[in-house]
Design a protein around this motif. Sequence first.
Motif, PDB file in Angstrom:
ATOM      1  N   ASP A   1      27.114  58.152  31.341  1.00  0.00           N
ATOM      2  CA  ASP A   1      26.915  56.561  31.832  1.00  0.00           C
ATOM      3  C   ASP A   1      27.863  55.653  30.677  1.00  0.00           C
ATOM      4  OD1 ASP A   1      25.232  57.254  33.866  1.00  0.00           O
ATOM      5  OD2 ASP A   1      23.324  56.541  32.615  1.00  0.00           O
ATOM      6  N   GLN A   2      27.918  56.048  29.668  1.00  0.00           N
ATOM      7  CA  GLN A   2      28.579  55.173  28.517  1.00  0.00           C
ATOM      8  C   GLN A   2      30.090  55.238  28.814  1.00  0.00           C
ATOM      9  OE1 GLN A   2      29.202  55.002  23.681  1.00  0.00           O
ATOM     10  NE2 GLN A   2      26.923  55.264  24.455  1.00  0.00           N
ATOM     11  N   VAL A   3      30.534  56.632  29.085  1.00  0.00           N
ATOM     12  CA  VAL A   3      31.884  56.771  29.540  1.00  0.00           C
ATOM     13  C   VAL A   3      32.274  56.279  30.703  1.00  0.00           C
ATOM     14  CG1 VAL A   3      33.328  58.828  30.051  1.00  0.00           C
ATOM     15  CG2 VAL A   3      31.858  59.077  27.973  1.00  0.00           C
ATOM     16  N   ILE A   4      31.410  56.315  31.642  1.00  0.00           N
ATOM     17  CA  ILE A   4      31.810  55.578  32.872  1.00  0.00           C
ATOM     18  C   ILE A   4      31.889  54.282  32.846  1.00  0.00           C
ATOM     19  CG2 ILE A   4      30.954  54.891  35.215  1.00  0.00           C
ATOM     20  CD1 ILE A   4      29.545  57.561  35.253  1.00  0.00           C
ATOM     21  N   LYS A   5      31.221  53.559  31.884  1.00  0.00           N
ATOM     22  CA  LYS A   5      31.350  52.055  31.648  1.00  0.00           C
ATOM     23  C   LYS A   5      32.440  51.645  30.947  1.00  0.00           C
ATOM     24  CE  LYS A   5      28.801  48.121  29.879  1.00  0.00           C
ATOM     25  NZ  LYS A   5      27.700  47.711  28.825  1.00  0.00           N
ATOM     26  N   VAL A   6      32.675  52.490  29.639  1.00  0.00           N
ATOM     27  CA  VAL A   6      33.847  52.083  28.873  1.00  0.00           C
ATOM     28  C   VAL A   6      35.044  52.448  29.478  1.00  0.00           C
ATOM     29  CG1 VAL A   6      34.789  52.840  26.696  1.00  0.00           C
ATOM     30  CG2 VAL A   6      32.559  52.466  26.760  1.00  0.00           C
ATOM     31  N   PHE A   7      35.279  53.536  30.209  1.00  0.00           N
ATOM     32  CA  PHE A   7      36.484  54.067  30.811  1.00  0.00           C
ATOM     33  C   PHE A   7      36.777  53.277  32.176  1.00  0.00           C
ATOM     34  CE2 PHE A   7      36.183  56.863  26.976  1.00  0.00           C
ATOM     35  CZ  PHE A   7      37.524  56.994  26.859  1.00  0.00           C
ATOM     36  N   ASN A   8      35.822  52.453  32.646  1.00  0.00           N
ATOM     37  CA  ASN A   8      35.792  51.811  34.057  1.00  0.00           C
ATOM     38  C   ASN A   8      36.193  52.931  34.983  1.00  0.00           C
ATOM     39  OD1 ASN A   8      35.413  49.876  35.351  1.00  0.00           O
ATOM     40  ND2 ASN A   8      37.763  48.983  35.348  1.00  0.00           N
ATOM     41  N   ILE A   9      35.493  53.853  35.168  1.00  0.00           N
ATOM     42  CA  ILE A   9      35.598  55.063  35.995  1.00  0.00           C
ATOM     43  C   ILE A   9      35.034  54.697  37.386  1.00  0.00           C
ATOM     44  CG2 ILE A   9      34.738  57.275  36.505  1.00  0.00           C
ATOM     45  CD1 ILE A   9      36.640  57.310  34.192  1.00  0.00           C
ATOM     46  N   GLU A  10      35.775  54.762  38.477  1.00  0.00           N
ATOM     47  CA  GLU A  10      35.408  54.433  39.715  1.00  0.00           C
ATOM     48  C   GLU A  10      34.350  55.136  40.396  1.00  0.00           C
ATOM     49  OE1 GLU A  10      38.816  53.828  42.515  1.00  0.00           O
ATOM     50  OE2 GLU A  10      40.190  53.453  40.609  1.00  0.00           O
ATOM     51  N   ASP A  11      33.433  54.650  41.013  1.00  0.00           N
ATOM     52  CA  ASP A  11      32.228  55.319  41.383  1.00  0.00           C
ATOM     53  C   ASP A  11      32.439  56.643  42.537  1.00  0.00           C
ATOM     54  OD1 ASP A  11      29.228  55.427  41.522  1.00  0.00           O
ATOM     55  OD2 ASP A  11      29.246  54.686  43.404  1.00  0.00           O
TER      56      ASP A  11
ATOM     57  N   PHE B   1      37.779  53.773  22.737  1.00  0.00           N
ATOM     58  CA  PHE B   1      36.852  54.686  21.751  1.00  0.00           C
ATOM     59  C   PHE B   1      35.825  54.015  20.934  1.00  0.00           C
ATOM     60  CE2 PHE B   1      40.559  58.351  22.039  1.00  0.00           C
ATOM     61  CZ  PHE B   1      40.057  58.920  23.075  1.00  0.00           C
ATOM     62  N   LYS B   2      36.390  52.870  20.328  1.00  0.00           N
ATOM     63  CA  LYS B   2      35.829  52.010  19.466  1.00  0.00           C
ATOM     64  C   LYS B   2      34.288  51.455  20.048  1.00  0.00           C
ATOM     65  CE  LYS B   2      38.852  50.160  16.294  1.00  0.00           C
ATOM     66  NZ  LYS B   2      39.770  48.979  15.646  1.00  0.00           N
ATOM     67  N   GLN B   3      34.097  51.493  21.646  1.00  0.00           N
ATOM     68  CA  GLN B   3      33.124  51.086  22.238  1.00  0.00           C
ATOM     69  C   GLN B   3      32.278  52.207  22.449  1.00  0.00           C
ATOM     70  OE1 GLN B   3      33.977  48.881  25.741  1.00  0.00           O
ATOM     71  NE2 GLN B   3      36.039  48.497  25.081  1.00  0.00           N
ATOM     72  N   LEU B   4      32.700  53.516  22.182  1.00  0.00           N
ATOM     73  CA  LEU B   4      31.559  54.670  22.276  1.00  0.00           C
ATOM     74  C   LEU B   4      30.829  54.680  21.126  1.00  0.00           C
ATOM     75  CD1 LEU B   4      34.161  57.194  23.697  1.00  0.00           C
ATOM     76  CD2 LEU B   4      32.643  56.047  25.080  1.00  0.00           C
ATOM     77  N   ASN B   5      29.327  54.839  21.236  1.00  0.00           N
ATOM     78  CA  ASN B   5      28.520  54.881  20.363  1.00  0.00           C
ATOM     79  C   ASN B   5      27.573  55.967  20.016  1.00  0.00           C
ATOM     80  OD1 ASN B   5      26.722  54.037  21.840  1.00  0.00           O
ATOM     81  ND2 ASN B   5      26.688  51.818  21.046  1.00  0.00           N
ATOM     82  N   PHE B   6      27.864  57.022  21.298  1.00  0.00           N
ATOM     83  CA  PHE B   6      26.967  58.226  21.268  1.00  0.00           C
ATOM     84  C   PHE B   6      27.429  59.065  20.047  1.00  0.00           C
ATOM     85  CE2 PHE B   6      30.503  58.989  24.100  1.00  0.00           C
ATOM     86  CZ  PHE B   6      31.192  60.126  23.620  1.00  0.00           C
ATOM     87  N   ASP B   7      26.453  60.090  19.809  1.00  0.00           N
ATOM     88  CA  ASP B   7      26.689  61.103  18.902  1.00  0.00           C
ATOM     89  C   ASP B   7      26.038  62.524  19.348  1.00  0.00           C
ATOM     90  OD1 ASP B   7      23.800  61.376  18.559  1.00  0.00           O
ATOM     91  OD2 ASP B   7      23.893  60.141  16.587  1.00  0.00           O
ATOM     92  N   SER B   8      25.933  63.478  18.588  1.00  0.00           N
ATOM     93  CA  SER B   8      25.620  64.792  19.091  1.00  0.00           C
ATOM     94  C   SER B   8      24.281  65.033  19.511  1.00  0.00           C
ATOM     95  CB  SER B   8      25.951  65.931  17.872  1.00  0.00           C
ATOM     96  OG  SER B   8      25.185  65.518  17.082  1.00  0.00           O
ATOM     97  N   THR B   9      23.492  63.933  19.342  1.00  0.00           N
ATOM     98  CA  THR B   9      22.094  63.917  19.871  1.00  0.00           C
ATOM     99  C   THR B   9      21.793  63.245  20.986  1.00  0.00           C
ATOM    100  OG1 THR B   9      21.378  62.373  18.220  1.00  0.00           O
ATOM    101  CG2 THR B   9      21.208  64.260  17.362  1.00  0.00           C
ATOM    102  N   THR B  10      22.729  62.483  21.255  1.00  0.00           N
ATOM    103  CA  THR B  10      22.511  61.541  22.734  1.00  0.00           C
ATOM    104  C   THR B  10      22.634  62.387  23.787  1.00  0.00           C
ATOM    105  OG1 THR B  10      23.892  60.076  21.558  1.00  0.00           O
ATOM    106  CG2 THR B  10      23.780  59.715  23.812  1.00  0.00           C
ATOM    107  N   PRO B  11      21.635  62.140  25.068  1.00  0.00           N
ATOM    108  CA  PRO B  11      21.492  62.910  25.908  1.00  0.00           C
ATOM    109  C   PRO B  11      22.432  62.824  27.016  1.00  0.00           C
ATOM    110  CG  PRO B  11      19.355  61.563  25.518  1.00  0.00           C
ATOM    111  CD  PRO B  11      20.493  61.155  24.536  1.00  0.00           C
ATOM    112  N   ASN B  12      22.555  63.954  27.730  1.00  0.00           N
ATOM    113  CA  ASN B  12      23.946  63.927  28.425  1.00  0.00           C
ATOM    114  C   ASN B  12      24.105  62.767  29.412  1.00  0.00           C
ATOM    115  OD1 ASN B  12      25.887  66.093  29.844  1.00  0.00           O
ATOM    116  ND2 ASN B  12      24.774  65.165  31.771  1.00  0.00           N
ATOM    117  N   ASP B  13      22.991  62.296  30.188  1.00  0.00           N
ATOM    118  CA  ASP B  13      23.183  61.097  31.029  1.00  0.00           C
ATOM    119  C   ASP B  13      23.666  59.771  30.425  1.00  0.00           C
ATOM    120  OD1 ASP B  13      22.446  62.628  33.412  1.00  0.00           O
ATOM    121  OD2 ASP B  13      20.532  62.182  33.459  1.00  0.00           O
ATOM    122  N   GLU B  14      23.300  59.577  29.116  1.00  0.00           N
ATOM    123  CA  GLU B  14      23.396  58.414  28.408  1.00  0.00           C
ATOM    124  C   GLU B  14      24.897  58.433  28.003  1.00  0.00           C
ATOM    125  OE1 GLU B  14      21.249  57.308  25.040  1.00  0.00           O
ATOM    126  OE2 GLU B  14      19.366  57.933  26.094  1.00  0.00           O
TER     127      GLU B  14
END
Length: 154
Positions: free
Chosen positions: A121-131, A105-118
């Motif tokens: 993409d951030q959640v996939i990277k931080v949580f190491n979601i498999e492709d 959670f500390k690595q997540l830096n999006f807010d309510s104005t961040t676009p959907n794709d960003e």
Amino acid sequence: MKLKFILVISLMTVILYGCNKDEVKDMPANAPADQNGTQQTGDTPTDQVTFNFLEFSLDVDYSETESYEVEYEDKKTGIEAKLEDDRKNEKLQGDEAYTKLEPLFKQLNFDSTTPNDEVIDQVIKVFNIEDNYQSIEVDVEFVDGNEKEFKRIK
């Protein structure tokens, strides 16, 4: 009559215990605290939150039987956390889940104005979601009161 009363009290005790299993008991040292060193219980959300959101829910579906799920809520009564990973056969609740989720959670830096794709993409990277996921859904209630749902379906 006494037997019914005892049964009702016993049942209520079991139900109340079950409702609190996700609650985090051991607050981390870096959790917000007031001048007396106790956890804050301010009236405004920003007085008591550790992250830029009050609620976070992540649901990643890999197949009909395999998923990765995260639930986090920062309530005035305390923090609740849960993590379920079917692929690793891992089910964590309360302190165990929070300990694993906090650094993510500390690595997540999006807010309510961040676009959907960003956000996705951030959640996939931080949580190491498999492709090879089929869908990802993130529901967030931000400290500013905005609630957003972010989705990606392959």
